[in-house]
Motif scaffolding. Structure first.
Motif, PDB file in Angstrom:
ATOM      1  N   ILE A 230       0.846  -1.200   0.000  1.00  0.00           N
ATOM      2  CA  ILE A 230       0.000   0.000   0.000  1.00  0.00           C
ATOM      3  C   ILE A 230       0.876   1.243   0.000  1.00  0.00           C
ATOM      4  N   ALA A 231       1.921   1.225   0.811  1.00  0.00           N
ATOM      5  CA  ALA A 231       2.834   2.370   0.850  1.00  0.00           C
ATOM      6  C   ALA A 231       3.514   2.565  -0.506  1.00  0.00           C
ATOM      7  N   LEU A 232       3.927   1.468  -1.149  1.00  0.00           N
ATOM      8  CA  LEU A 232       4.536   1.572  -2.475  1.00  0.00           C
ATOM      9  C   LEU A 232       3.543   2.090  -3.507  1.00  0.00           C
ATOM     10  N   LEU A 233       2.297   1.626  -3.428  1.00  0.00           N
ATOM     11  CA  LEU A 233       1.271   2.067  -4.363  1.00  0.00           C
ATOM     12  C   LEU A 233       1.050   3.566  -4.262  1.00  0.00           C
ATOM     13  N   MET A 234       0.931   4.076  -3.053  1.00  0.00           N
ATOM     14  CA  MET A 234       0.701   5.503  -2.874  1.00  0.00           C
ATOM     15  C   MET A 234       1.922   6.318  -3.309  1.00  0.00           C
ATOM     16  N   GLU A 235       3.102   5.774  -3.080  1.00  0.00           N
ATOM     17  CA  GLU A 235       4.318   6.459  -3.549  1.00  0.00           C
ATOM     18  C   GLU A 235       4.345   6.528  -5.071  1.00  0.00           C
ATOM     19  N   ALA A 236       3.998   5.416  -5.725  1.00  0.00           N
ATOM     20  CA  ALA A 236       3.995   5.389  -7.191  1.00  0.00           C
ATOM     21  C   ALA A 236       2.966   6.357  -7.748  1.00  0.00           C
ATOM     22  N   TRP A 237       1.761   6.350  -7.169  1.00  0.00           N
ATOM     23  CA  TRP A 237       0.737   7.262  -7.655  1.00  0.00           C
ATOM     24  C   TRP A 237       1.137   8.710  -7.431  1.00  0.00           C
ATOM     25  N   GLY A 238       1.765   8.995  -6.288  1.00  0.00           N
ATOM     26  CA  GLY A 238       2.212  10.361  -6.021  1.00  0.00           C
ATOM     27  C   GLY A 238       3.228  10.836  -7.052  1.00  0.00           C
ATOM     28  N   ARG A 239       4.128   9.962  -7.459  1.00  0.00           N
ATOM     29  CA  ARG A 239       5.133  10.359  -8.451  1.00  0.00           C
ATOM     30  C   ARG A 239       4.489  10.583  -9.812  1.00  0.00           C
ATOM     31  N   MET A 240       3.570   9.684 -10.200  1.00  0.00           N
ATOM     32  CA  MET A 240       2.894   9.858 -11.479  1.00  0.00           C
ATOM     33  C   MET A 240       2.006  11.097 -11.463  1.00  0.00           C
ATOM     34  N   HIS A 241       1.179  11.207 -10.430  1.00  0.00           N
ATOM     35  CA  HIS A 241       0.243  12.316 -10.334  1.00  0.00           C
ATOM     36  C   HIS A 241       0.988  13.649 -10.239  1.00  0.00           C
ATOM     37  N   GLY A 242       2.101  13.654  -9.520  1.00  0.00           N
ATOM     38  CA  GLY A 242       2.874  14.877  -9.402  1.00  0.00           C
ATOM     39  C   GLY A 242       3.384  15.370 -10.742  1.00  0.00           C
ATOM     40  N   MET A 243       3.864  14.464 -11.589  1.00  0.00           N
ATOM     41  CA  MET A 243       4.320  14.855 -12.918  1.00  0.00           C
ATOM     42  C   MET A 243       3.168  15.427 -13.744  1.00  0.00           C
ATOM     43  N   VAL A 244       1.988  14.804 -13.622  1.00  0.00           N
ATOM     44  CA  VAL A 244       0.830  15.283 -14.384  1.00  0.00           C
ATOM     45  C   VAL A 244       0.406  16.656 -13.886  1.00  0.00           C
ATOM     46  N   ILE A 245       0.385  16.847 -12.579  1.00  0.00           N
ATOM     47  CA  ILE A 245       0.012  18.144 -12.004  1.00  0.00           C
ATOM     48  C   ILE A 245       0.946  19.242 -12.526  1.00  0.00           C
ATOM     49  N   LEU A 246       2.240  18.965 -12.543  1.00  0.00           N
ATOM     50  CA  LEU A 246       3.197  19.956 -13.029  1.00  0.00           C
ATOM     51  C   LEU A 246       2.870  20.368 -14.462  1.00  0.00           C
ATOM     52  N   GLU A 247       2.516  19.389 -15.288  1.00  0.00           N
ATOM     53  CA  GLU A 247       2.219  19.700 -16.685  1.00  0.00           C
ATOM     54  C   GLU A 247       0.891  20.430 -16.832  1.00  0.00           C
ATOM     55  N   VAL A 248      -0.154  19.940 -16.148  1.00  0.00           N
ATOM     56  CA  VAL A 248      -1.478  20.553 -16.284  1.00  0.00           C
ATOM     57  C   VAL A 248      -1.464  22.000 -15.809  1.00  0.00           C
ATOM     58  N   PHE A 249      -0.720  22.282 -14.753  1.00  0.00           N
ATOM     59  CA  PHE A 249      -0.667  23.633 -14.229  1.00  0.00           C
ATOM     60  C   PHE A 249       0.418  24.490 -14.887  1.00  0.00           C
ATOM     61  N   GLY A 250       1.031  23.966 -15.941  1.00  0.00           N
ATOM     62  CA  GLY A 250       1.929  24.764 -16.762  1.00  0.00           C
ATOM     63  C   GLY A 250       3.352  24.909 -16.267  1.00  0.00           C
ATOM     64  N   HIS A 251       3.746  24.108 -15.280  1.00  0.00           N
ATOM     65  CA  HIS A 251       5.072  24.289 -14.700  1.00  0.00           C
ATOM     66  C   HIS A 251       6.186  23.628 -15.512  1.00  0.00           C
ATOM     67  N   THR A 252       5.845  22.780 -16.475  1.00  0.00           N
ATOM     68  CA  THR A 252       6.870  22.175 -17.327  1.00  0.00           C
ATOM     69  C   THR A 252       6.735  22.614 -18.773  1.00  0.00           C
ATOM     70  N   GLY A 253       5.988  23.685 -18.984  1.00  0.00           N
ATOM     71  CA  GLY A 253       5.776  24.172 -20.344  1.00  0.00           C
ATOM     72  C   GLY A 253       7.052  24.584 -21.056  1.00  0.00           C
ATOM     73  N   PHE A 254       8.090  24.945 -20.287  1.00  0.00           N
ATOM     74  CA  PHE A 254       9.351  25.356 -20.900  1.00  0.00           C
ATOM     75  C   PHE A 254      10.018  24.208 -21.667  1.00  0.00           C
TER      76      PHE A 254
END
Length: 290
Positions: A230-254
């Motif tokens: 469960i801890a690994l699952l939440m860690e994996a989702w956090g890493r994936m979701h974090g990358m998506v959040i950065l893109e959706v909110f424009g932080h990796t647009g450069f």
């Protein structure tokens, strides 16, 4: 991919309301077709949801207005209340539909041919290319990202700043839809491993309090897994979701068109890290090689 809340003591059931004396016998919902009234109501609900989604796309989740939605459909807000008694009821339905659409996008990506975009481009040097379920997990991640990028305002409704005065009903339709979507990642991340292997994952020791909490999660979600998984699952989702959040909110647009490559690289690195912590076989578990 929220973990279900700690189970609460259920309140005693409310007494059933008596049936109206003149009410006809109940129809068999499994065989009888919907009535004209039910079809009209379903059509109206779909039109309201479509109009509300368009309003969110144009004004953002925080700009949702029942009056504006009603006006766009040529109806009064009082008429809209006939279908949704308040704003929170409409938001819950929109969140539920959002998770269902996200689930459909992720599932479609998983079911796509093996040489689809997320699974393509792996090489013999890829540290996770020869592991089971890897391409399907990468496809699922790409489906998640693709839906978020194509529907940023709806994604923000699901995962952005909570709307003022709104809280999703506990174990309601939106929670169930979110759990259903998250189960895809749980299945694809750990589909090639036994529960014994997952229980022996190489993790820093969990505190007794955290382990006890994870042990009592309901079994229709992450609770079916041993606590280290469960801890690994939440860690994996956090890493994936974090990358998506950065893109959706424009932080990796450069990065321009290279955002896709960065995301796939991050997902492969994440998988390599996760799978490296799980014993490769049941024999390794028995031998204590974790």
């Amino acid at each position: 991919m929220p973990v279900p809340e700690r189970p609460k003591t259920a309140a005693p059931p409310a007494p059933s309301a008596p049936s109206a004396p003149s009410a006809p016998a109940a129809r068999s919902t499994s065989s009888a077709p919907p009535t004209l009234r039910e079809r009209r109501r379903a059509t109206a609900v779909r039109e309201i949801l479509d109009a509300a989604e368009l309003h969110i796309t144009e004004h953002g989740p925080e700009g949702l207005s029942l009056r504006a939605v009603a006006r766009s459909l040529g109806m009064t807000v009082q008429a809209l209340y006939h279908y949704f008694p308040n704003r929170n009821a409409l938001v819950t339905m929109l969140v539920t539909k959002g998770y269902e659409d996200l689930f459909a996008a992720v599932q479609a990506a998983v079911d796509a041919p093996a040489d689809s975009a997320a699974g393509a481009g792996s090489t013999a040097a890829d540290p996770v290319a020869d592991r089971p379920f890897v391409s399907r997990l990468l496809d699922a991640a790409e489906g998640y990202r693709g839906w978020a990028v194509n529907h940023p305002e709806r994604f923000k409704l699901l995962f952005g700043t909570p709307l003022r005065g709104y809280a999703a009903p506990a174990d309601g339709a939106s929670t169930m839809a979110a759990r259903r979507m998250s189960m895809i990642f749980q299945r694809e991340l750990f589909g090639g491993f036994s529960l014994e292997q997952l229980a022996a994952a190489d993790m820093p020791p969990l505190s007794p309090q955290f382990r006890a909490y994870l042990d009592q999660l309901p079994p229709d979600g992450p609770g079916v897994l041993p606590p280290p998984a469960i801890a690994l699952l939440m860690e994996a989702w956090g890493r994936m979701h974090g990358m998506v959040i950065l893109e959706v909110f424009g932080h990796t647009g450069f990065l321009g068109e290279h955002e896709t490559e960065l995301f796939r690289l991050a997902m492969r690195n994440m998988l390599a890290d996760i799978h490296r912590r799980i014993p490769e076989s049941a024999d390794a578990v028995e031998a204590g090689a974790v």
